[in-house]
Design a protein around this motif. Structure first.
Motif, PDB file in Angstrom:
ATOM      1  N   ASN A 156       0.819  -1.209   0.000  1.00 31.88           N
ATOM      2  CA  ASN A 156       0.000   0.000   0.000  1.00 31.88           C
ATOM      3  C   ASN A 156       0.855   1.263   0.000  1.00 31.88           C
ATOM      4  O   ASN A 156       0.429   2.305  -0.505  1.00 31.88           O
ATOM      5  N   ALA A 157       2.053   1.169   0.564  1.00 30.70           N
ATOM      6  CA  ALA A 157       2.959   2.323   0.504  1.00 30.70           C
ATOM      7  C   ALA A 157       3.352   2.602  -0.942  1.00 30.70           C
ATOM      8  O   ALA A 157       3.377   3.761  -1.389  1.00 30.70           O
ATOM      9  N   ILE A 158       3.648   1.542  -1.684  1.00 31.47           N
ATOM     10  CA  ILE A 158       3.988   1.712  -3.106  1.00 31.47           C
ATOM     11  C   ILE A 158       2.782   2.233  -3.874  1.00 31.47           C
ATOM     12  O   ILE A 158       2.902   3.141  -4.713  1.00 31.47           O
ATOM     13  N   LEU A 159       1.599   1.666  -3.581  1.00 31.06           N
ATOM     14  CA  LEU A 159       0.383   2.140  -4.254  1.00 31.06           C
ATOM     15  C   LEU A 159       0.109   3.599  -3.912  1.00 31.06           C
ATOM     16  O   LEU A 159      -0.337   4.372  -4.778  1.00 31.06           O
ATOM     17  N   GLY A 160       0.383   3.996  -2.663  1.00 27.55           N
ATOM     18  CA  GLY A 160       0.213   5.399  -2.292  1.00 27.55           C
ATOM     19  C   GLY A 160       1.115   6.312  -3.103  1.00 27.55           C
ATOM     20  O   GLY A 160       0.721   7.420  -3.498  1.00 27.55           O
ATOM     21  N   GLY A 161       2.352   5.841  -3.358  1.00 27.05           N
ATOM     22  CA  GLY A 161       3.246   6.617  -4.214  1.00 27.05           C
ATOM     23  C   GLY A 161       2.715   6.734  -5.630  1.00 27.05           C
ATOM     24  O   GLY A 161       2.788   7.801  -6.254  1.00 27.05           O
ATOM     25  N   ILE A 162       2.139   5.642  -6.131  1.00 29.85           N
ATOM     26  CA  ILE A 162       1.550   5.671  -7.477  1.00 29.85           C
ATOM     27  C   ILE A 162       0.386   6.654  -7.523  1.00 29.85           C
ATOM     28  O   ILE A 162       0.204   7.377  -8.522  1.00 29.85           O
ATOM     29  N   VAL A 163      -0.414   6.696  -6.441  1.00 31.21           N
ATOM     30  CA  VAL A 163      -1.535   7.638  -6.375  1.00 31.21           C
ATOM     31  C   VAL A 163      -1.040   9.067  -6.596  1.00 31.21           C
ATOM     32  O   VAL A 163      -1.654   9.852  -7.333  1.00 31.21           O
ATOM     33  N   VAL A 164       0.076   9.417  -5.962  1.00 30.44           N
ATOM     34  CA  VAL A 164       0.636  10.762  -6.119  1.00 30.44           C
ATOM     35  C   VAL A 164       1.157  10.963  -7.543  1.00 30.44           C
ATOM     36  O   VAL A 164       0.906  11.993  -8.174  1.00 30.44           O
ATOM     37  N   LEU A 165       1.880   9.970  -8.051  1.00 36.12           N
ATOM     38  CA  LEU A 165       2.504  10.109  -9.366  1.00 36.12           C
ATOM     39  C   LEU A 165       1.484  10.234 -10.492  1.00 36.12           C
ATOM     40  O   LEU A 165       1.774  10.840 -11.533  1.00 36.12           O
ATOM     41  N   VAL A 166       0.286   9.654 -10.310  1.00 34.40           N
ATOM     42  CA  VAL A 166      -0.758   9.762 -11.355  1.00 34.40           C
ATOM     43  C   VAL A 166      -1.747  10.874 -11.040  1.00 34.40           C
ATOM     44  O   VAL A 166      -2.833  10.929 -11.629  1.00 34.40           O
ATOM     45  N   GLY A 167      -1.391  11.760 -10.117  1.00 32.87           N
ATOM     46  CA  GLY A 167      -2.211  12.945  -9.861  1.00 32.87           C
ATOM     47  C   GLY A 167      -3.537  12.658  -9.202  1.00 32.87           C
ATOM     48  O   GLY A 167      -4.555  13.253  -9.539  1.00 32.87           O
ATOM     49  N   LEU A 168      -3.557  11.715  -8.242  1.00 30.96           N
ATOM     50  CA  LEU A 168      -4.755  11.366  -7.473  1.00 30.96           C
ATOM     51  C   LEU A 168      -5.861  10.784  -8.357  1.00 30.96           C
ATOM     52  O   LEU A 168      -7.043  11.091  -8.160  1.00 30.96           O
ATOM     53  N   ASN A 169      -5.471   9.941  -9.295  1.00 32.49           N
ATOM     54  CA  ASN A 169      -6.476   9.242 -10.099  1.00 32.49           C
ATOM     55  C   ASN A 169      -7.451   8.533  -9.164  1.00 32.49           C
ATOM     56  O   ASN A 169      -7.033   7.802  -8.263  1.00 32.49           O
ATOM     57  N   PRO A 170      -8.770   8.742  -9.316  1.00 35.05           N
ATOM     58  CA  PRO A 170      -9.723   8.225  -8.336  1.00 35.05           C
ATOM     59  C   PRO A 170      -9.742   6.703  -8.223  1.00 35.05           C
ATOM     60  O   PRO A 170     -10.068   6.153  -7.175  1.00 35.05           O
ATOM     61  N   TYR A 171      -9.396   6.009  -9.292  1.00 38.73           N
ATOM     62  CA  TYR A 171      -9.385   4.546  -9.248  1.00 38.73           C
ATOM     63  C   TYR A 171      -8.223   4.036  -8.389  1.00 38.73           C
ATOM     64  O   TYR A 171      -8.368   3.058  -7.654  1.00 38.73           O
ATOM     65  N   THR A 172      -7.081   4.700  -8.485  1.00 37.99           N
ATOM     66  CA  THR A 172      -5.952   4.312  -7.633  1.00 37.99           C
ATOM     67  C   THR A 172      -6.225   4.696  -6.174  1.00 37.99           C
ATOM     68  O   THR A 172      -5.817   3.982  -5.259  1.00 37.99           O
ATOM     69  N   VAL A 173      -6.920   5.816  -5.954  1.00 37.68           N
ATOM     70  CA  VAL A 173      -7.285   6.215  -4.592  1.00 37.68           C
ATOM     71  C   VAL A 173      -8.216   5.172  -3.978  1.00 37.68           C
ATOM     72  O   VAL A 173      -8.065   4.782  -2.810  1.00 37.68           O
ATOM     73  N   ALA A 174      -9.183   4.683  -4.775  1.00 35.78           N
ATOM     74  CA  ALA A 174     -10.098   3.654  -4.291  1.00 35.78           C
ATOM     75  C   ALA A 174      -9.345   2.373  -3.947  1.00 35.78           C
ATOM     76  O   ALA A 174      -9.588   1.745  -2.910  1.00 35.78           O
ATOM     77  N   ALA A 175      -8.416   1.967  -4.820  1.00 29.98           N
ATOM     78  CA  ALA A 175      -7.622   0.763  -4.557  1.00 29.98           C
ATOM     79  C   ALA A 175      -6.779   0.930  -3.297  1.00 29.98           C
ATOM     80  O   ALA A 175      -6.602  -0.019  -2.517  1.00 29.98           O
ATOM     81  N   HIS A 176      -6.271   2.136  -3.089  1.00 29.84           N
ATOM     82  CA  HIS A 176      -5.471   2.450  -1.896  1.00 29.84           C
ATOM     83  C   HIS A 176      -6.294   2.223  -0.627  1.00 29.84           C
ATOM     84  O   HIS A 176      -5.813   1.627   0.342  1.00 29.84           O
ATOM     85  N   PHE A 177      -7.542   2.658  -0.636  1.00 31.10           N
ATOM     86  CA  PHE A 177      -8.407   2.487   0.530  1.00 31.10           C
ATOM     87  C   PHE A 177      -8.791   1.024   0.715  1.00 31.10           C
ATOM     88  O   PHE A 177      -8.818   0.510   1.844  1.00 31.10           O
ATOM     89  N   LEU A 178      -9.078   0.323  -0.372  1.00 31.31           N
ATOM     90  CA  LEU A 178      -9.475  -1.080  -0.261  1.00 31.31           C
ATOM     91  C   LEU A 178      -8.328  -1.942   0.261  1.00 31.31           C
ATOM     92  O   LEU A 178      -8.544  -2.875   1.054  1.00 31.31           O
ATOM     93  N   LEU A 179      -7.103  -1.620  -0.141  1.00 28.42           N
ATOM     94  CA  LEU A 179      -5.954  -2.371   0.380  1.00 28.42           C
ATOM     95  C   LEU A 179      -5.758  -2.080   1.863  1.00 28.42           C
ATOM     96  O   LEU A 179      -5.371  -2.968   2.638  1.00 28.42           O
ATOM     97  N   ALA A 180      -6.057  -0.841   2.280  1.00 32.63           N
ATOM     98  CA  ALA A 180      -6.008  -0.508   3.703  1.00 32.63           C
ATOM     99  C   ALA A 180      -7.068  -1.290   4.473  1.00 32.63           C
ATOM    100  O   ALA A 180      -6.843  -1.717   5.611  1.00 32.63           O
ATOM    101  N   SER A 181      -8.229  -1.503   3.857  1.00 30.63           N
ATOM    102  CA  SER A 181      -9.282  -2.301   4.493  1.00 30.63           C
ATOM    103  C   SER A 181      -8.851  -3.761   4.630  1.00 30.63           C
ATOM    104  O   SER A 181      -9.182  -4.431   5.615  1.00 30.63           O
ATOM    105  N   ALA A 182      -8.114  -4.270   3.637  1.00 28.68           N
ATOM    106  CA  ALA A 182      -7.581  -5.628   3.732  1.00 28.68           C
ATOM    107  C   ALA A 182      -6.594  -5.729   4.886  1.00 28.68           C
ATOM    108  O   ALA A 182      -6.574  -6.733   5.625  1.00 28.68           O
ATOM    109  N   LEU A 183      -5.767  -4.701   5.071  1.00 28.34           N
ATOM    110  CA  LEU A 183      -4.840  -4.675   6.193  1.00 28.34           C
ATOM    111  C   LEU A 183      -5.594  -4.711   7.519  1.00 28.34           C
ATOM    112  O   LEU A 183      -5.226  -5.458   8.438  1.00 28.34           O
ATOM    113  N   THR A 184      -6.656  -3.931   7.625  1.00 26.39           N
ATOM    114  CA  THR A 184      -7.463  -3.920   8.843  1.00 26.39           C
ATOM    115  C   THR A 184      -8.062  -5.297   9.112  1.00 26.39           C
ATOM    116  O   THR A 184      -8.134  -5.745  10.267  1.00 26.39           O
TER     117      THR A 184
END
Length: 336
Positions: free
Chosen positions: A133-161
């Motif tokens: 998720n840290a790598i995915l968070g970096g990708i979120v920034v690099l693609v300018g907060l693309n909403p699909y990557t933001v959603a994936a970022h949250f879902l992976l955080a939910s998997a961690l929980t």
């Protein structure tokens, strides 16, 4: 103070080759310590979601415009970047706190006696989820907060929980085979509840991706969906989860269920009601940032509560941990 043991060259080599085994040979944590370590990882998995929400809600998503550095010339935020840079960089730093909590859980689980391989693997699963998720968070920034990557970022955080919740539960159980406390039909109802809750969370990310809080003051891509329609679908799913929870409570009462599933179901119902009130208030007040942040916290608590209901449907004998076996209970299969 006790005498510090002398460390030989062989000890130093062993510590470098396998530090976890080296620590485990010299330290045996109390069961309470292992439980607290697992709980700290769970708490931090929720904290990082809430602070990530704060980044989005304050428009600080691109406060650090690149990754892994904060800017092309600086690893950290600078004073020239102002409030947004501090918020985004602060959230990045909290990832290290999360890593420390997960690392502590791994060390404590690995050092427990007797060794519990399954518990240690749950700790490592959290570690790899954090890294991913840290790598995915970096990708979120690099693609300018693309909403699909933001959603994936949250879902992976939910998997961690989810994994952190499971590990916390397992620290309070033995390693015997799970023994059901309720009948198959009740378990199937709970799995429907879990699936509905997972879908509710997934649709919630679509609400976020199509809604007004884009995460930055600049022009940010949004999902091409009608926000109000998606919000209404989200509300319908929430009512389905509430209805399933209400039905589950009545079924558990009807089959004379053990206390644990009833208690966990009641707790879930209370959390759902609170989350529902917050959701409707924020919808009718044009999504104030503070309420949206609280709603994100509520999403984590709902997910944890749902998983605790699922995990309460069975027990694992504690005899393999050297503890007295739990009192024998008759599963409610005959009532289901």
């Amino acid at each position: 103070m006790g005498r510090v043991p002398n460390l030989t060259r062989a000890d130093a080599v062993a510590a470098v080759r396998n530090p976890l085994a080296f620590i485990a040979e010299r330290w045996t944590p109390a069961p309470r310590t292992v439980r607290r370590a697992a709980l700290s990882a769970l708490v931090m998995s929720v904290v990082i979601v809430v602070t990530g929400g704060a980044v989005r809600l304050t428009g600080s998503g691109l406060g650090c415009p690149t990754w892994p550095k904060c800017t092309a010339d600086s690893l950290t935020a600078t004073s020239a970047m102002g409030f947004h840079g501090a918020i985004e960089f602060g959230n990045r730093m909290l990832t290290y706190v999360l890593c420390a909590a997960v690392g502590w859980a791994i060390v404590a689980a690995r050092s427990e006696k007797p060794y519990r391989r399954g518990l240690t693997r749950l700790g490592w699963a959290q570690f790899w989820l954090v890294m991913g998720n840290a790598i995915l968070g970096g990708i979120v920034v690099l693609v300018g907060l693309n909403p699909y990557t933001v959603a994936a970022h949250f879902l992976l955080a939910s998997a961690l929980t989810a994994v952190a919740t499971l590990m916390w539960q397992r620290t309070r159980e033995g390693d015997g085979a799970p023994e059901p406390l309720v009948g198959a039909s009740v378990r199937q109802l709970v799995w429907f509840l879990v699936a509905a809750a997972a879908l509710l969370i997934a649709v919630g990310t679509v609400v976020t991706g199509s809604g007004p809080h884009a995460g930055d003051s600049s022009e940010v891509e949004r999902m091409p969906l009608d926000w109000e329609t998606v919000s209404k679908l989200h509300a319908v799913l929430a009512w389905i989860v509430v209805t399933l929870t209400f039905a589950l409570w009545f079924v558990l009462k009807a089959v004379d269920s053990p206390k644990a599933p009833l208690d966990r179901t009641r707790e879930l119902f209370v959390v759902l009601l609170a989350q529902g009130v917050i959701g409707y208030v924020q919808y009718f007040t044009d999504l104030p940032e503070a309420l949206v942040g609280i709603h994100m916290l509520g999403s984590c608590l709902v997910w944890i509560a749902v998983l605790r209901v699922l995990l309460s449907l069975r027990e694992r004998p504690a005899t393999k941990l050297g503890l007295p076996a739990p009192a024998t209970r008759t599963p409610a299969d005959t009532h289901a």
